[in-house]
Design an enzyme around this catalytic site. Structure first.
Site, PDB file in Angstrom:
ATOM      1  N   HIS A  28     -54.620  59.723 -81.358  1.00 49.65           N
ATOM      2  CA  HIS A  28     -54.449  61.122 -81.261  1.00 49.65           C
ATOM      3  C   HIS A  28     -55.806  61.795 -81.807  1.00 49.65           C
ATOM      4  O   HIS A  28     -55.733  62.900 -82.130  1.00 49.65           O
ATOM      5  CB  HIS A  28     -53.405  61.436 -82.143  1.00 49.65           C
ATOM      6  CG  HIS A  28     -52.044  61.290 -81.645  1.00 49.65           C
ATOM      7  ND1 HIS A  28     -50.946  61.166 -82.222  1.00 49.65           N
ATOM      8  CD2 HIS A  28     -51.731  60.711 -80.462  1.00 49.65           C
ATOM      9  CE1 HIS A  28     -49.845  60.512 -81.470  1.00 49.65           C
ATOM     10  NE2 HIS A  28     -50.252  60.443 -80.431  1.00 49.65           N
ATOM     11  N   ASP A  32     -56.916  61.044 -89.806  1.00 47.95           N
ATOM     12  CA  ASP A  32     -57.595  61.567 -90.972  1.00 47.95           C
ATOM     13  C   ASP A  32     -58.727  60.633 -91.289  1.00 47.95           C
ATOM     14  O   ASP A  32     -59.473  60.880 -92.213  1.00 47.95           O
ATOM     15  CB  ASP A  32     -56.526  61.577 -92.006  1.00 47.95           C
ATOM     16  CG  ASP A  32     -55.897  60.210 -92.126  1.00 47.95           C
ATOM     17  OD1 ASP A  32     -56.360  59.175 -91.660  1.00 47.95           O
ATOM     18  OD2 ASP A  32     -54.768  60.193 -92.779  1.00 47.95           O
ATOM     19  N   TYR A  35     -56.185  73.598 -89.145  1.00 45.20           N
ATOM     20  CA  TYR A  35     -57.124  72.554 -89.262  1.00 45.20           C
ATOM     21  C   TYR A  35     -58.106  72.572 -90.330  1.00 45.20           C
ATOM     22  O   TYR A  35     -58.503  71.573 -91.019  1.00 45.20           O
ATOM     23  CB  TYR A  35     -57.611  72.336 -87.838  1.00 45.20           C
ATOM     24  CG  TYR A  35     -56.762  71.640 -86.754  1.00 45.20           C
ATOM     25  CD1 TYR A  35     -56.732  70.348 -86.817  1.00 45.20           C
ATOM     26  CD2 TYR A  35     -56.112  72.388 -86.039  1.00 45.20           C
ATOM     27  CE1 TYR A  35     -55.572  69.613 -85.948  1.00 45.20           C
ATOM     28  CE2 TYR A  35     -55.229  71.687 -85.260  1.00 45.20           C
ATOM     29  CZ  TYR A  35     -54.975  70.443 -85.130  1.00 45.20           C
ATOM     30  OH  TYR A  35     -53.961  69.727 -84.465  1.00 45.20           O
ATOM     31  N   ASN A  63     -41.407  51.285 -94.086  1.00 43.43           N
ATOM     32  CA  ASN A  63     -41.286  52.895 -94.096  1.00 43.43           C
ATOM     33  C   ASN A  63     -40.160  52.713 -95.190  1.00 43.43           C
ATOM     34  O   ASN A  63     -39.172  52.154 -95.146  1.00 43.43           O
ATOM     35  CB  ASN A  63     -40.586  53.090 -92.872  1.00 43.43           C
ATOM     36  CG  ASN A  63     -40.782  54.551 -92.578  1.00 43.43           C
ATOM     37  OD1 ASN A  63     -40.363  55.424 -93.538  1.00 43.43           O
ATOM     38  ND2 ASN A  63     -41.086  55.170 -91.638  1.00 43.43           N
TER      39      ASN A  63
HETATM   40  C1  BJW Z   1     -43.857  56.550 -95.310  1.00 47.92           C
HETATM   41  C2  BJW Z   1     -44.422  56.969 -96.670  1.00 47.92           C
HETATM   42  C3  BJW Z   1     -44.989  55.992 -97.239  1.00 47.92           C
HETATM   43  C4  BJW Z   1     -43.417  58.629 -95.818  1.00 47.92           C
HETATM   44  N1  BJW Z   1     -45.076  54.763 -96.743  1.00 47.92           N
HETATM   45  N2  BJW Z   1     -44.013  55.274 -94.697  1.00 47.92           N
HETATM   46  C5  BJW Z   1     -41.465  60.616 -73.580  1.00 47.92           C
HETATM   47  C6  BJW Z   1     -40.252  60.584 -74.286  1.00 47.92           C
HETATM   48  C7  BJW Z   1     -39.858  61.776 -75.012  1.00 47.92           C
HETATM   49  C8  BJW Z   1     -40.995  62.875 -75.218  1.00 47.92           C
HETATM   50  C9  BJW Z   1     -42.231  62.800 -74.629  1.00 47.92           C
HETATM   51  C10 BJW Z   1     -42.473  61.468 -73.781  1.00 47.92           C
HETATM   52  N3  BJW Z   1     -43.576  61.502 -73.341  1.00 47.92           N
HETATM   53  C11 BJW Z   1     -44.291  62.692 -73.770  1.00 47.92           C
HETATM   54  C12 BJW Z   1     -43.370  63.283 -74.433  1.00 47.92           C
HETATM   55  C13 BJW Z   1     -43.858  64.660 -74.869  1.00 47.92           C
HETATM   56  C14 BJW Z   1     -44.429  64.473 -76.202  1.00 47.92           C
HETATM   57  C15 BJW Z   1     -43.685  63.830 -77.337  1.00 47.92           C
HETATM   58  O1  BJW Z   1     -43.421  62.745 -77.640  1.00 47.92           O
HETATM   59  N4  BJW Z   1     -42.530  64.842 -77.742  1.00 47.92           N
HETATM   60  C16 BJW Z   1     -41.574  64.373 -78.903  1.00 47.92           C
HETATM   61  C17 BJW Z   1     -41.864  64.893 -80.253  1.00 47.92           C
HETATM   62  C18 BJW Z   1     -40.139  64.727 -78.317  1.00 47.92           C
HETATM   63  N5  BJW Z   1     -45.618  63.679 -76.201  1.00 47.92           N
HETATM   64  C19 BJW Z   1     -46.862  64.273 -75.823  1.00 47.92           C
HETATM   65  O2  BJW Z   1     -46.687  65.628 -75.277  1.00 47.92           O
HETATM   66  C20 BJW Z   1     -47.840  63.237 -75.758  1.00 47.92           C
HETATM   67  N6  BJW Z   1     -48.756  63.424 -74.538  1.00 47.92           N
HETATM   68  C21 BJW Z   1     -48.201  62.886 -73.580  1.00 47.92           C
HETATM   69  O3  BJW Z   1     -47.002  62.389 -73.579  1.00 47.92           O
HETATM   70  O4  BJW Z   1     -49.075  62.962 -72.382  1.00 47.92           O
HETATM   71  C22 BJW Z   1     -48.418  62.719 -71.155  1.00 47.92           C
HETATM   72  C23 BJW Z   1     -47.987  64.001 -70.551  1.00 47.92           C
HETATM   73  C24 BJW Z   1     -48.687  65.093 -70.484  1.00 47.92           C
HETATM   74  C25 BJW Z   1     -48.138  66.231 -69.602  1.00 47.92           C
HETATM   75  C26 BJW Z   1     -47.073  66.512 -69.398  1.00 47.92           C
HETATM   76  C27 BJW Z   1     -46.365  65.330 -69.619  1.00 47.92           C
HETATM   77  C28 BJW Z   1     -46.666  64.043 -70.084  1.00 47.92           C
HETATM   78  C29 BJW Z   1     -49.012  63.805 -76.856  1.00 47.92           C
HETATM   79  C30 BJW Z   1     -48.399  63.665 -78.128  1.00 47.92           C
HETATM   80  C31 BJW Z   1     -49.640  64.306 -79.153  1.00 47.92           C
HETATM   81  C32 BJW Z   1     -49.214  64.265 -80.722  1.00 47.92           C
HETATM   82  N7  BJW Z   1     -50.069  64.888 -81.423  1.00 47.92           N
HETATM   83  C33 BJW Z   1     -49.788  65.112 -82.731  1.00 47.92           C
HETATM   84  C34 BJW Z   1     -50.753  65.931 -83.563  1.00 47.92           C
HETATM   85  C35 BJW Z   1     -52.273  65.224 -83.561  1.00 47.92           C
HETATM   86  C36 BJW Z   1     -53.286  66.214 -84.206  1.00 47.92           C
HETATM   87  C37 BJW Z   1     -52.943  66.567 -85.480  1.00 47.92           C
HETATM   88  O5  BJW Z   1     -52.706  65.785 -86.307  1.00 47.92           O
HETATM   89  O6  BJW Z   1     -53.119  67.668 -85.658  1.00 47.92           O
HETATM   90  O7  BJW Z   1     -49.914  63.820 -83.461  1.00 47.92           O
HETATM   91  S1  BJW Z   1     -48.039  65.644 -83.254  1.00 47.92           S
HETATM   92  C38 BJW Z   1     -48.028  64.600 -84.957  1.00 47.92           C
HETATM   93  O8  BJW Z   1     -46.934  63.487 -84.600  1.00 47.92           O
HETATM   94  C39 BJW Z   1     -49.454  63.882 -84.805  1.00 47.92           C
HETATM   95  C40 BJW Z   1     -48.909  62.425 -85.358  1.00 47.92           C
HETATM   96  O9  BJW Z   1     -50.002  61.279 -84.911  1.00 47.92           O
HETATM   97  C41 BJW Z   1     -47.566  61.947 -84.439  1.00 47.92           C
HETATM   98  C42 BJW Z   1     -46.578  61.237 -85.225  1.00 47.92           C
HETATM   99  O10 BJW Z   1     -46.214  61.656 -86.425  1.00 47.92           O
HETATM  100  P1  BJW Z   1     -46.029  60.344 -87.380  1.00 47.92           P
HETATM  101  O11 BJW Z   1     -47.265  59.787 -87.905  1.00 47.92           O
HETATM  102  O12 BJW Z   1     -44.935  59.379 -87.095  1.00 47.92           O
HETATM  103  O13 BJW Z   1     -45.610  61.362 -88.657  1.00 47.92           O
HETATM  104  P2  BJW Z   1     -44.178  61.731 -88.997  1.00 47.92           P
HETATM  105  O14 BJW Z   1     -44.375  62.829 -90.153  1.00 47.92           O
HETATM  106  O15 BJW Z   1     -43.075  62.215 -87.976  1.00 47.92           O
HETATM  107  O16 BJW Z   1     -43.454  60.480 -89.882  1.00 47.92           O
HETATM  108  C43 BJW Z   1     -43.975  60.025 -91.193  1.00 47.92           C
HETATM  109  C44 BJW Z   1     -43.321  58.758 -91.553  1.00 47.92           C
HETATM  110  O17 BJW Z   1     -43.726  58.149 -92.734  1.00 47.92           O
HETATM  111  C45 BJW Z   1     -41.679  59.092 -91.917  1.00 47.92           C
HETATM  112  O18 BJW Z   1     -40.944  58.159 -90.994  1.00 47.92           O
HETATM  113  C46 BJW Z   1     -41.747  58.782 -93.416  1.00 47.92           C
HETATM  114  O19 BJW Z   1     -40.351  58.130 -93.846  1.00 47.92           O
HETATM  115  C47 BJW Z   1     -42.836  57.793 -93.701  1.00 47.92           C
HETATM  116  N8  BJW Z   1     -43.417  57.646 -94.949  1.00 47.92           N
HETATM  117  N9  BJW Z   1     -44.008  58.240 -96.875  1.00 47.92           N
HETATM  118  C48 BJW Z   1     -44.631  54.530 -95.435  1.00 47.92           C
HETATM  119  N10 BJW Z   1     -45.517  55.943 -98.771  1.00 47.92           N
END
Ligand code: BJW
Ligand code: ZN
Length: 258
Positions: free
Chosen positions: A121, A106, A69, A215
């Site tokens: 988040h 951010d 971080y 995207n």
């Molecule tokens: C461009 C580009 C350009 C490139 N222009 N585009 C239901 C189903 C399945 C799983 C779960 C579910 N419910 C819960 C889960 C579990 C879990 C989960 O989802 N896991 C999956 C990964 C399988 N979720 C959780 O745990 C969440 N909590 C929850 O559900 O609570 C209820 C619960 C509690 C207890 C038990 C059970 C349930 C919490 C999720 C928290 C995510 N946190 C993070 C970190 C945040 C802090 C930090 O930043 O340090 O959030 S993880 C990370 O991923 C961050 C992001 O916000 C998040 C999403 O990522 P994002 O933004 O999509 O980025 P990328 O890198 O994946 O994609 C980038 C995209 O940009 C790509 O597509 C590129 O092509 C594109 N791109 N250049 C436009 N110029």
């Protein structure tokens, strides 16, 4: 890169919409120099986000998680919003009801001038106690690397949402309501794999919104979208603003044509 052509029916839909939602992810900040999570350069010291962004990782090795971080806070201090962030700030001034829902921590939307952002988040600049949840300002480890603690004795951590943690309830409720009532819902720069945030796309779809994906790459949810604009958001969003006649600050943010 030239912008992809924006279909006329999408422009018509946007100009007549009363309620527009932009749902953003890390890709919207990629052109500012912030690495996305799930690209090869998204790894930090060979760790994946799923190995660092968990309460278990923090409890087992708070120093390592803080180092990540600290690295990202430093990087974000050096970055600026890009034309995609500025375009969305302009939309907030033109659409009757515009809602910006971001997964990003951010703060770049805020710095671009967007108002009333739903930060699903959290925010990387804020800290809180891992035990009692009390806000702890912007503190982190000191210059000697000593980790901060709350008066209650609990360790201080970044105020972000890690895997297995629930999203801030009020923010989630507002975001869900906005997705539910959107005429047009744009998903910008997210891989759409992290839930419950990614579920907002389906919420909007079931409620009858026109869905737009911005995207450069296909995502797991691409099939759901009515319009798919394959290009970087820093090019596509200002182009939409330009066609709609909404470009104001975005023009200033973009480099002058040669
Ligand atoms: C461009 C580009 C350009 C490139 N222009 N585009 C239901 C189903 C399945 C799983 C779960 C579910 N419910 C819960 C889960 C579990 C879990 C989960 O989802 N896991 C999956 C990964 C399988 N979720 C959780 O745990 C969440 N909590 C929850 O559900 O609570 C209820 C619960 C509690 C207890 C038990 C059970 C349930 C919490 C999720 C928290 C995510 N946190 C993070 C970190 C945040 C802090 C930090 O930043 O340090 O959030 S993880 C990370 O991923 C961050 C992001 O916000 C998040 C999403 O990522 P994002 O933004 O999509 O980025 P990328 O890198 O994946 O994609 C980038 C995209 O940009 C790509 O597509 C590129 O092509 C594109 N791109 N250049 C436009 N110029
Ligand atoms: Zn505490």
């Amino acid at each position: 890169m030239p912008p992809p052509s924006i279909p006329d029916p999408l422009i018509a839909r946007l100009s007549s919409a009363s309620s527009v939602v932009a749902f953003t992810g890390a890709g919207v900040s990629a052109e500012s120099g912030v690495p996305t999570f799930r690209s090869p350069d998204g790894l930090w010291n060979n760790f994946r986000v799923e190995e660092l962004a968990t309460p278990q990782a923090f409890e087992a090795n708070p120093r390592r998680v803080w180092e990540w971080y600290h690295h990202r806070r430093t990087l974000m201090g050096e970055t600026q919003p890009n034309p995609g962030h500025y375009a969305l700030a302009e939309w907030g001034e033109h659409v009757r009801k515009f809602s910006l829902i971001t997964q990003n921590v951010d703060g770049l939307h805020h710095r671009a001038g967007s108002q009333g952002i739903h930060e699903l988040h959290g925010n990387i600049l804020r800290s809180k106690c891992h035990t009692c949840g009390k806000p702890a300002g912007e503190i982190g480890p000191d210059k000697e690397g000593k980790l901060p603690y709350c008066p209650c004795g609990g360790p201080i951590r970044p105020d972000v949402v890690w895997f297995g943690e629930t999203l801030p309830a009020k923010v989630w409720e507002r975001a869900w309501n906005d997705a539910r009532s959107a005429d047009v819902f744009l998903s910008v720069g997210t891989s759409s794999v992290v839930y419950p945030a990614a579920g907002l796309i389906e919420v909007a779809k079931l409620a009858g919104a026109t869905l737009v994906e911005v995207n450069p790459e296909e995502t797991e949810q691409s099939d759901l979208f009515d319009f798919v604009l394959r290009g970087p958001s820093g090019i596509v969003l200002p182009e939409i603003s330009r066609i709609l006649g909404w470009a104001t600050r975005g023009d200033k943010a973009r480099p002058a044509p040669r």
